[in-house]
Design a protein around this motif. Structure first.
Motif, PDB file in Angstrom:
ATOM      1  N   GLN A  86      16.260   7.131  -2.897  1.00 43.54           N
ATOM      2  CA  GLN A  86      16.314   6.346  -1.660  1.00 43.54           C
ATOM      3  C   GLN A  86      14.984   6.399  -0.912  1.00 43.54           C
ATOM      4  N   VAL A  87      14.357   7.603  -0.903  1.00 42.20           N
ATOM      5  CA  VAL A  87      13.034   7.724  -0.270  1.00 42.20           C
ATOM      6  C   VAL A  87      12.019   6.869  -1.002  1.00 42.20           C
ATOM      7  N   GLN A  88      12.074   6.894  -2.348  1.00 38.45           N
ATOM      8  CA  GLN A  88      11.159   6.061  -3.120  1.00 38.45           C
ATOM      9  C   GLN A  88      11.385   4.576  -2.856  1.00 38.45           C
ATOM     10  N   MET A  89      12.649   4.197  -2.735  1.00 41.02           N
ATOM     11  CA  MET A  89      12.945   2.795  -2.427  1.00 41.02           C
ATOM     12  C   MET A  89      12.401   2.403  -1.059  1.00 41.02           C
ATOM     13  N   ASP A  90      12.538   3.312  -0.073  1.00 42.84           N
ATOM     14  CA  ASP A  90      12.001   3.030   1.265  1.00 42.84           C
ATOM     15  C   ASP A  90      10.478   2.896   1.219  1.00 42.84           C
ATOM     16  N   MET A  91       9.832   3.782   0.438  1.00 43.56           N
ATOM     17  CA  MET A  91       8.378   3.688   0.314  1.00 43.56           C
ATOM     18  C   MET A  91       7.968   2.391  -0.378  1.00 43.56           C
ATOM     19  N   MET A  92       8.726   1.997  -1.393  1.00 46.68           N
ATOM     20  CA  MET A  92       8.427   0.739  -2.076  1.00 46.68           C
ATOM     21  C   MET A  92       8.651  -0.450  -1.156  1.00 46.68           C
ATOM     22  N   ASP A  93       9.709  -0.395  -0.337  1.00 46.53           N
ATOM     23  CA  ASP A  93       9.939  -1.484   0.622  1.00 46.53           C
ATOM     24  C   ASP A  93       8.805  -1.576   1.629  1.00 46.53           C
ATOM     25  N   ASP A  94       8.342  -0.403   2.096  1.00 50.75           N
ATOM     26  CA  ASP A  94       7.234  -0.397   3.049  1.00 50.75           C
ATOM     27  C   ASP A  94       5.967  -0.971   2.421  1.00 50.75           C
ATOM     28  N   ARG A  95       5.708  -0.572   1.165  1.00 48.92           N
ATOM     29  CA  ARG A  95       4.541  -1.095   0.462  1.00 48.92           C
ATOM     30  C   ARG A  95       4.672  -2.605   0.228  1.00 48.92           C
ATOM     31  N   THR A  96       5.881  -3.023  -0.111  1.00 43.91           N
ATOM     32  CA  THR A  96       6.114  -4.451  -0.329  1.00 43.91           C
ATOM     33  C   THR A  96       5.886  -5.250   0.950  1.00 43.91           C
ATOM     34  N   ASN A  97       6.361  -4.713   2.077  1.00 47.94           N
ATOM     35  CA  ASN A  97       6.168  -5.407   3.359  1.00 47.94           C
ATOM     36  C   ASN A  97       4.686  -5.505   3.718  1.00 47.94           C
ATOM     37  N   LYS A  98       3.935  -4.426   3.428  1.00 51.50           N
ATOM     38  CA  LYS A  98       2.501  -4.476   3.711  1.00 51.50           C
ATOM     39  C   LYS A  98       1.807  -5.527   2.850  1.00 51.50           C
ATOM     40  N   LEU A  99       2.172  -5.546   1.561  1.00 51.05           N
ATOM     41  CA  LEU A  99       1.583  -6.551   0.674  1.00 51.05           C
ATOM     42  C   LEU A  99       1.981  -7.964   1.094  1.00 51.05           C
ATOM     43  N   ASN A 119       2.770  -8.946   4.168  1.00 50.99           N
ATOM     44  CA  ASN A 119       2.016  -9.300   5.374  1.00 50.99           C
ATOM     45  C   ASN A 119       0.573  -9.642   5.033  1.00 50.99           C
ATOM     46  N   HIS A 120      -0.005  -8.878   4.097  1.00 45.92           N
ATOM     47  CA  HIS A 120      -1.381  -9.165   3.680  1.00 45.92           C
ATOM     48  C   HIS A 120      -1.471 -10.531   3.010  1.00 45.92           C
ATOM     49  N   THR A 121      -0.481 -10.817   2.155  1.00 45.53           N
ATOM     50  CA  THR A 121      -0.458 -12.122   1.485  1.00 45.53           C
ATOM     51  C   THR A 121      -0.275 -13.252   2.491  1.00 45.53           C
ATOM     52  N   ASN A 122       0.609 -13.032   3.474  1.00 48.37           N
ATOM     53  CA  ASN A 122       0.831 -14.063   4.490  1.00 48.37           C
ATOM     54  C   ASN A 122      -0.429 -14.305   5.314  1.00 48.37           C
ATOM     55  N   SER A 123      -1.168 -13.215   5.603  1.00 49.22           N
ATOM     56  CA  SER A 123      -2.408 -13.389   6.361  1.00 49.22           C
ATOM     57  C   SER A 123      -3.429 -14.202   5.562  1.00 49.22           C
ATOM     58  N   TRP A 124      -3.513 -13.919   4.256  1.00 55.23           N
ATOM     59  CA  TRP A 124      -4.415 -14.714   3.410  1.00 55.23           C
ATOM     60  C   TRP A 124      -3.950 -16.158   3.321  1.00 55.23           C
ATOM     61  N   LYS A 125      -2.624 -16.330   3.232  1.00 53.15           N
ATOM     62  CA  LYS A 125      -2.096 -17.687   3.157  1.00 53.15           C
ATOM     63  C   LYS A 125      -2.381 -18.450   4.451  1.00 53.15           C
ATOM     64  N   GLU A 126      -2.208 -17.766   5.587  1.00 55.38           N
ATOM     65  CA  GLU A 126      -2.492 -18.427   6.862  1.00 55.38           C
ATOM     66  C   GLU A 126      -3.971 -18.771   6.981  1.00 55.38           C
ATOM     67  N   GLN A 127      -4.826 -17.846   6.533  1.00 54.86           N
ATOM     68  CA  GLN A 127      -6.260 -18.121   6.569  1.00 54.86           C
ATOM     69  C   GLN A 127      -6.617 -19.280   5.649  1.00 54.86           C
ATOM     70  N   GLU A 128      -5.975 -19.304   4.488  1.00 51.42           N
ATOM     71  CA  GLU A 128      -6.236 -20.406   3.548  1.00 51.42           C
ATOM     72  C   GLU A 128      -5.772 -21.736   4.125  1.00 51.42           C
ATOM     73  N   ASN A 129      -4.619 -21.724   4.824  1.00 52.60           N
ATOM     74  CA  ASN A 129      -4.143 -22.962   5.451  1.00 52.60           C
ATOM     75  C   ASN A 129      -5.100 -23.424   6.538  1.00 52.60           C
TER      76      ASN A 129
END
Length: 268
Positions: free
Chosen positions: A94-107, A109-119
């Motif tokens: 469960q801790v690993q899943m939470d860490m993976m979810d946190d990492r996924t959310n960061k990625l 958000n990073h992808t969304n920021s790049w997408k917004e910049q690209e738009n």
């Protein structure tokens, strides 16, 4: 009929007893369920009993004692492996899943920021937003509508800025109108390219301004053509010199265009 009646009464009387459910509570099963989650690890059933130091509970001896399989004794005497304890396997997953979810959310958000910049970059460079540019709508479009709507094949002298037909006919005879027709056509093409090409907003506005300055000069030349040149006295050499002087320079750099725009702004 009597046999059928008595058989029906017997079945009806037996039916409530056949549907009754007896709740079974096996403490050994309850203890195993506790060990399978997180509640308790020490509830071992059946309990051991001793008489004069001798094990007398045969059931305990078969399950956890000396007669039990070695895997049962290893399980009882081994470490606490409840999956939901703070250090259990399930808790770790469960801790690993939470860490993976946190990492996924960061990625994400990073992808969304790049997408917004690209738009934003796309909106800055694409020609699809040209018609909605405020500076274009307020300033350049009204001033360049006359260029876009100018009919280069018009046979009427008024459309070319002449007040009389005779000078217009003479300008046609000497090829001046054809020369201006080519220049205006090039200017119209340049304006069309400025609206369609994918460039940055600053570069596009410089292209608009360059076309605007050239078109303003062109209109002034058309107005002054009748009074400036005496067509009956122009020689062929003078005509070629005049044509060369009227050809605009389209090879200027952006810095030169910008400097000329500043100079024009100071003049007007």
């Amino acid at each position: 009929m009597k046999k059928i009646f008595f058989l029906s009464v017997f079945l009806l009387s037996f039916f409530p007893y056949s549907q009754s459910v007896k709740r079974l509570k096996d403490l050994s099963i309850v203890g195993q369920e506790k060990r399978q989650v997180f509640y308790e690890w020490n509830d071992w059933r059946p309990k051991p009993t001793y008489f004069l130091g001798v094990q007398t509970n045969f059931a305990y001896g078969q399950i956890w004692g000396m007669w039990a399989p070695s895997r049962n004794r290893d399980y009882k005497n081994g470490p606490d492996i409840r999956p939901l304890t703070p250090i259990g396997k399930q808790a770790q997953r469960q801790v690993q899943m939470d860490m993976m979810d946190d990492r996924t959310n960061k990625l994400l958000n990073h992808t969304n920021s790049w997408k917004e910049q690209e738009n934003n970059e796309f909106l800055n460079y694409t020609n699809l937003t040209t018609i909605s540019d405020p500076l274009y709508l307020v300033y350049y479009k009204p001033n360049l509508n006359s260029l876009e709507g100018f009919n280069i094949n018009s046979p009427f002298y008024v459309d070319w800025g002449f007040s009389k037909e005779k000078p217009f006919k003479e300008a046609q005879q000497y090829g001046m109108i054809a020369h201006y027709r080519e220049m205006i056509l090039e200017l119209k093409d340049k304006y069309s390219i400025a609206k369609k090409v994918d460039v940055s907003r600053g570069k596009r506005l410089l292209m608009y301004h360059d076309v605007f300055l050239e078109w303003r000069r062109m209109k002034q030349r058309l107005k002054d053509l009748e009074s400036t040149f005496y067509l009956q006295d122009i020689s062929k050499a003078d005509l070629m010199k005049w044509k060369q002087s009227q050809i605009p320079n389209y090879t200027r750099s952006d810095a030169e265009i910008f400097q000329e725009a500043l100079n024009q702004a100071n003049i007007y």
